[in-house]
Design a protein around this motif. Structure first.
Motif, PDB file in Angstrom:
ATOM      1  N   GLU A   1       0.836  -1.199   0.000  1.00  0.00           N
ATOM      2  CA  GLU A   1       0.000   0.000   0.000  1.00  0.00           C
ATOM      3  C   GLU A   1       0.872   1.250   0.000  1.00  0.00           C
ATOM      4  OE1 GLU A   1      -3.952   1.720   2.365  1.00  0.00           O
ATOM      5  OE2 GLU A   1      -2.722   0.108   3.232  1.00  0.00           O
ATOM      6  N   ASP A   2       0.404   2.264  -0.700  1.00  0.00           N
ATOM      7  CA  ASP A   2       1.175   3.505  -0.804  1.00  0.00           C
ATOM      8  C   ASP A   2       1.394   4.175   0.548  1.00  0.00           C
ATOM      9  OD1 ASP A   2       1.416   3.211  -3.515  1.00  0.00           O
ATOM     10  OD2 ASP A   2      -0.269   4.532  -4.016  1.00  0.00           O
ATOM     11  N   SER A   3       0.463   3.988   1.465  1.00  0.00           N
ATOM     12  CA  SER A   3       0.562   4.668   2.766  1.00  0.00           C
ATOM     13  C   SER A   3       1.517   3.976   3.740  1.00  0.00           C
ATOM     14  CB  SER A   3      -0.827   4.778   3.401  1.00  0.00           C
ATOM     15  OG  SER A   3      -1.368   3.480   3.624  1.00  0.00           O
ATOM     16  N   VAL A   4       2.022   2.797   3.389  1.00  0.00           N
ATOM     17  CA  VAL A   4       2.939   2.051   4.267  1.00  0.00           C
ATOM     18  C   VAL A   4       4.337   2.597   4.075  1.00  0.00           C
ATOM     19  CG1 VAL A   4       3.934  -0.197   4.789  1.00  0.00           C
ATOM     20  CG2 VAL A   4       1.483   0.013   4.287  1.00  0.00           C
ATOM     21  N   GLU A   5       4.982   2.966   5.177  1.00  0.00           N
ATOM     22  CA  GLU A   5       6.332   3.507   5.122  1.00  0.00           C
ATOM     23  C   GLU A   5       7.351   2.438   5.494  1.00  0.00           C
ATOM     24  OE1 GLU A   5       5.956   6.870   7.839  1.00  0.00           O
ATOM     25  OE2 GLU A   5       6.324   8.182   6.124  1.00  0.00           O
ATOM     26  N   GLY A   6       8.557   2.608   4.984  1.00  0.00           N
ATOM     27  CA  GLY A   6       9.674   1.764   5.404  1.00  0.00           C
ATOM     28  C   GLY A   6       9.815   0.458   4.646  1.00  0.00           C
ATOM     29  N   THR A   7       8.860   0.098   3.817  1.00  0.00           N
ATOM     30  CA  THR A   7       8.952  -1.170   3.073  1.00  0.00           C
ATOM     31  C   THR A   7       8.565  -0.917   1.619  1.00  0.00           C
ATOM     32  OG1 THR A   7       8.347  -2.434   5.048  1.00  0.00           O
ATOM     33  CG2 THR A   7       8.189  -3.556   2.917  1.00  0.00           C
ATOM     34  N   LYS A   8       9.492  -1.194   0.724  1.00  0.00           N
ATOM     35  CA  LYS A   8       9.215  -1.072  -0.705  1.00  0.00           C
ATOM     36  C   LYS A   8       8.645  -2.385  -1.239  1.00  0.00           C
ATOM     37  CE  LYS A   8      12.921   2.267  -1.442  1.00  0.00           C
ATOM     38  NZ  LYS A   8      14.164   2.583  -2.189  1.00  0.00           N
ATOM     39  N   ALA A   9       7.970  -2.290  -2.361  1.00  0.00           N
ATOM     40  CA  ALA A   9       7.363  -3.492  -2.947  1.00  0.00           C
ATOM     41  C   ALA A   9       8.424  -4.521  -3.302  1.00  0.00           C
ATOM     42  CB  ALA A   9       6.550  -3.113  -4.195  1.00  0.00           C
ATOM     43  N   ALA A  10       9.594  -4.109  -3.818  1.00  0.00           N
ATOM     44  CA  ALA A  10      10.642  -5.056  -4.188  1.00  0.00           C
ATOM     45  C   ALA A  10      11.199  -5.771  -2.951  1.00  0.00           C
ATOM     46  CB  ALA A  10      11.754  -4.323  -4.933  1.00  0.00           C
ATOM     47  N   GLU A  11      11.367  -5.023  -1.820  1.00  0.00           N
ATOM     48  CA  GLU A  11      11.882  -5.647  -0.592  1.00  0.00           C
ATOM     49  C   GLU A  11      10.880  -6.652  -0.039  1.00  0.00           C
ATOM     50  OE1 GLU A  11      12.544  -2.330   1.902  1.00  0.00           O
ATOM     51  OE2 GLU A  11      14.350  -1.633   0.843  1.00  0.00           O
ATOM     52  N   PHE A  12       9.601  -6.287  -0.035  1.00  0.00           N
ATOM     53  CA  PHE A  12       8.567  -7.202   0.441  1.00  0.00           C
ATOM     54  C   PHE A  12       8.521  -8.459  -0.426  1.00  0.00           C
ATOM     55  CE2 PHE A  12       3.834  -8.092   0.834  1.00  0.00           C
ATOM     56  CZ  PHE A  12       3.940  -8.682   2.083  1.00  0.00           C
ATOM     57  N   ALA A  13       8.666  -8.307  -1.749  1.00  0.00           N
ATOM     58  CA  ALA A  13       8.635  -9.458  -2.662  1.00  0.00           C
ATOM     59  C   ALA A  13       9.822 -10.378  -2.434  1.00  0.00           C
ATOM     60  CB  ALA A  13       8.621  -8.965  -4.112  1.00  0.00           C
ATOM     61  N   GLU A  14      10.996  -9.827  -2.193  1.00  0.00           N
ATOM     62  CA  GLU A  14      12.178 -10.665  -1.944  1.00  0.00           C
ATOM     63  C   GLU A  14      12.024 -11.473  -0.659  1.00  0.00           C
ATOM     64  OE1 GLU A  14      15.471  -8.056  -1.940  1.00  0.00           O
ATOM     65  OE2 GLU A  14      15.405  -7.652  -4.108  1.00  0.00           O
ATOM     66  N   GLU A  15      11.460 -10.877   0.391  1.00  0.00           N
ATOM     67  CA  GLU A  15      11.253 -11.604   1.641  1.00  0.00           C
ATOM     68  C   GLU A  15      10.255 -12.748   1.456  1.00  0.00           C
ATOM     69  OE1 GLU A  15      11.858 -12.778   5.425  1.00  0.00           O
ATOM     70  OE2 GLU A  15      12.968 -11.223   4.351  1.00  0.00           O
ATOM     71  N   ILE A  16       9.229 -12.526   0.639  1.00  0.00           N
ATOM     72  CA  ILE A  16       8.263 -13.591   0.368  1.00  0.00           C
ATOM     73  C   ILE A  16       8.925 -14.721  -0.414  1.00  0.00           C
ATOM     74  CG2 ILE A  16       6.152 -14.123  -0.907  1.00  0.00           C
ATOM     75  CD1 ILE A  16       5.175 -11.304  -0.195  1.00  0.00           C
ATOM     76  N   ASP A  17       9.744 -14.393  -1.416  1.00  0.00           N
ATOM     77  CA  ASP A  17      10.429 -15.429  -2.197  1.00  0.00           C
ATOM     78  C   ASP A  17      11.346 -16.270  -1.309  1.00  0.00           C
ATOM     79  OD1 ASP A  17       9.164 -14.627  -4.490  1.00  0.00           O
ATOM     80  OD2 ASP A  17      10.841 -13.426  -5.245  1.00  0.00           O
ATOM     81  N   ARG A  18      12.069 -15.624  -0.389  1.00  0.00           N
ATOM     82  CA  ARG A  18      12.967 -16.381   0.499  1.00  0.00           C
ATOM     83  C   ARG A  18      12.181 -17.312   1.410  1.00  0.00           C
ATOM     84  NH1 ARG A  18      15.988 -11.473   0.642  1.00  0.00           N
ATOM     85  NH2 ARG A  18      14.772 -10.749   2.453  1.00  0.00           N
ATOM     86  N   THR A  19      11.058 -16.851   1.890  1.00  0.00           N
ATOM     87  CA  THR A  19      10.271 -17.667   2.822  1.00  0.00           C
ATOM     88  C   THR A  19       9.624 -18.849   2.106  1.00  0.00           C
ATOM     89  OG1 THR A  19       9.819 -15.731   4.210  1.00  0.00           O
ATOM     90  CG2 THR A  19       8.360 -17.645   4.462  1.00  0.00           C
ATOM     91  N   LEU A  20       8.904 -18.597   1.031  1.00  0.00           N
ATOM     92  CA  LEU A  20       8.200 -19.678   0.332  1.00  0.00           C
ATOM     93  C   LEU A  20       9.152 -20.598  -0.421  1.00  0.00           C
ATOM     94  CD1 LEU A  20       5.120 -17.702  -1.077  1.00  0.00           C
ATOM     95  CD2 LEU A  20       5.260 -19.104   0.995  1.00  0.00           C
ATOM     96  N   GLY A  21      10.374 -20.148  -0.698  1.00  0.00           N
ATOM     97  CA  GLY A  21      11.337 -21.009  -1.384  1.00  0.00           C
ATOM     98  C   GLY A  21      12.176 -21.863  -0.450  1.00  0.00           C
TER      99      GLY A  21
END
Length: 461
Positions: free
Chosen positions: A303-323
């Motif tokens: 969400e645009d209103s969320v600070e401190g986390t970019k979409a690319a960083e959030f996506a990388e954390e999801i890939d590491r967890t599910l992989g």
């Protein structure tokens, strides 16, 4: 008319020449030869004489030696001077016949040679005529080719549009081709080998354009083939029916903290940073997670209103967890892959939303979260941004582990798994246990597989 002097007999013959005395003494009457009167007339042509004389009168004279011996010794068959004259006349006639035959043969041979020379002359004349016609045809073709070249020069690019540019010719002749190169279809005659400079430049430009188009087609085929290999059939329908349970429905437990004025102020401040309810998506595709099984595609948004986390960083954390091998891909029954929003192939979306937005999104599925916990509704995995940033008391000091738990728990709901209870005091909590509301005597655990085995508890009602 008489005989030639060369064949005339002497006026006075010797006494002992004819007839022999031996014959006269034996029988004088037998030795008397009375010749048949011969009427001497003008001699006809040799062919007429040959036809009129009987075959018996023709005489072939003996060799000279034999005639001389007979004259000296009185040979047989001679009956007197008149008989000798007749023989000599016959010999003369035979020689004349022979001479005429030779002359006729020579005339015939001359006629034959003349006919051959005439035929050869006609053949030579015909050959000259054919050569002349061939030269005229070649001259006409050259004039036609010159007219064609003039028309090509006048037409300019319109004539060049007819140049075929097929790939083997493009690959066989590069930009460094000699200037005198002419396409195969233009090699009909000598005039066609002289292409204009403009035509040659156009041909080279066409070859470069076709080569570039070919390379682009090959690259597109390789990319599409890779895409088709990596992305197989979509998730099977009916996944919602297989889900055993959903997030708890109803009011929040008593121990859920109530939003304080400070929290409300922070939410208001976050709303001022970006527009609430609008999301930015990860723009890259992630790696293939897992080796076999059904493929589940997902996209990631913040969400645009969320600070401190970019979409690319959030996506990388999801890939590491599910992989991770301890996550849902361990048993080889499924695969996961992050895709872009533009692809339009996502089966579900993982959102990182503010407390207020996540509460609203969860409510669309009948879930009451009071803006505190994460949830899952059909096609949407919603991670509460406050929990992502702060965690919970039971995971104090282990924020990264809590984030992995939140991802595996909510994605587990999307894959069809329901809530599970704590197996006992001091045991590890199953990943499908709602740990955000408390561990209930269990210890923290973020993974569905432990030591290579599926770790679970009893299903919750």
């Amino acid at each position: 008319m008489g005989l030639p002097e060369s064949v005339r007999l002497p006026a006075e013959l010797p006494d002992n020449l004819w007839p022999p005395h031996a014959l006269l003494e034996r029988n004088a009457t037998e030795n008397i030869y009375v010749p048949v009167p011969v009427e001497v007339t003008e001699r006809p042509p040799a062919e007429a004489v040959t036809e009129e004389l009987p075959e018996a009168r023709l005489y072939v004279p003996p060799p000279p030696e034999e005639r001389q011996a007979r004259a000296l010794h009185g040979g047989e068959g001679h009956a007197g001077p008149l008989h000798a004259r007749e023989l000599q006349a016959s010999e003369l006639q035979a020689e004349e016949l022979k001479a005429e035959e030779l002359q006729a043969d020579e005339l015939q041979a001359d006629d034959l040679h003349a006919g051959q020379r005439h035929a050869e002359g006609r053949h030579t004349e015909d050959r000259h005529v054919k050569d002349r016609h061939a030269e005229e045809r070649r001259a006409e073709e050259q004039r036609a080719d010159q007219r064609h070249d003039v028309r090509r020069g006048a037409d300019g690019e319109h004539d060049d549009d007819r140049e075929p540019a097929f790939l083997p010719m493009v690959l066989g002749h590069g930009e460094d081709d000699p200037e005198d190169y002419v396409p195969a279809h233009s090699r009909g005659s000598g005039a066609r080998h002289a292409a204009s400079g403009t035509s040659k430049r156009t041909i080279r430009r066409r070859r470069r354009a076709v080569l570039l188009a070919y390379l682009m087609v090959v690259a597109a085929v390789l990319i599409i083939g890779h895409q088709m290999r990596s992305e197989e059939q979509p998730i099977a329908p009916g996944r919602e029916a297989a889900q055993r349970a959903a997030e708890p429905v109803g009011p929040a437990p008593a121990d859920v903290p109530v939003a304080t004025p400070q929290a409300q102020a922070a939410e208001t401040q976050a709303a001022e940073v970006g527009k609430a309810g609008e999301f930015r998506y990860a723009k890259t595709r992630g790696p293939m997670l897992g080796t076999d099984g059904d493929l589940h595609r997902f996209e990631v948004a913040v969400e645009d209103s969320v600070e401190g986390t970019k979409a690319a960083e959030f996506a990388e954390e999801i890939d590491r967890t599910l992989g991770d091998e301890r996550s849902w891909i361990h048993d080889g029954q499924l695969r996961l892959r992050r895709v872009t929003q533009e692809s339009g192939k996502a089966d579900f979306t993982i959102y990182l939303a503010s407390a207020r937005t996540s509460e609203q999104m969860c409510a669309t599925g009948g879930l009451q979260t009071a803006g505190f916990t994460s949830c899952r509704v059909p096609g949407k995995v919603i991670i509460n941004a406050d929990r992502w940033a702060e965690g919970i008391p039971d995971y104090e000091g282990h924020l990264a582990e809590y984030r992995r738990y939140a991802i595996n728990h909510e994605v587990g709901h999307e894959l069809g798994h329901g809530h599970e209870a704590c197996p006992g005091e001091g045991e590890k909590a199953p990943v499908m246990m709602p740990q955000t509301y408390g561990l209930k005597g269990c210890t923290r655990n973020a993974w569905p597989y432990l030591d290579g085995e599926r770790y679970s508890g009893e299903p919750m009602a």
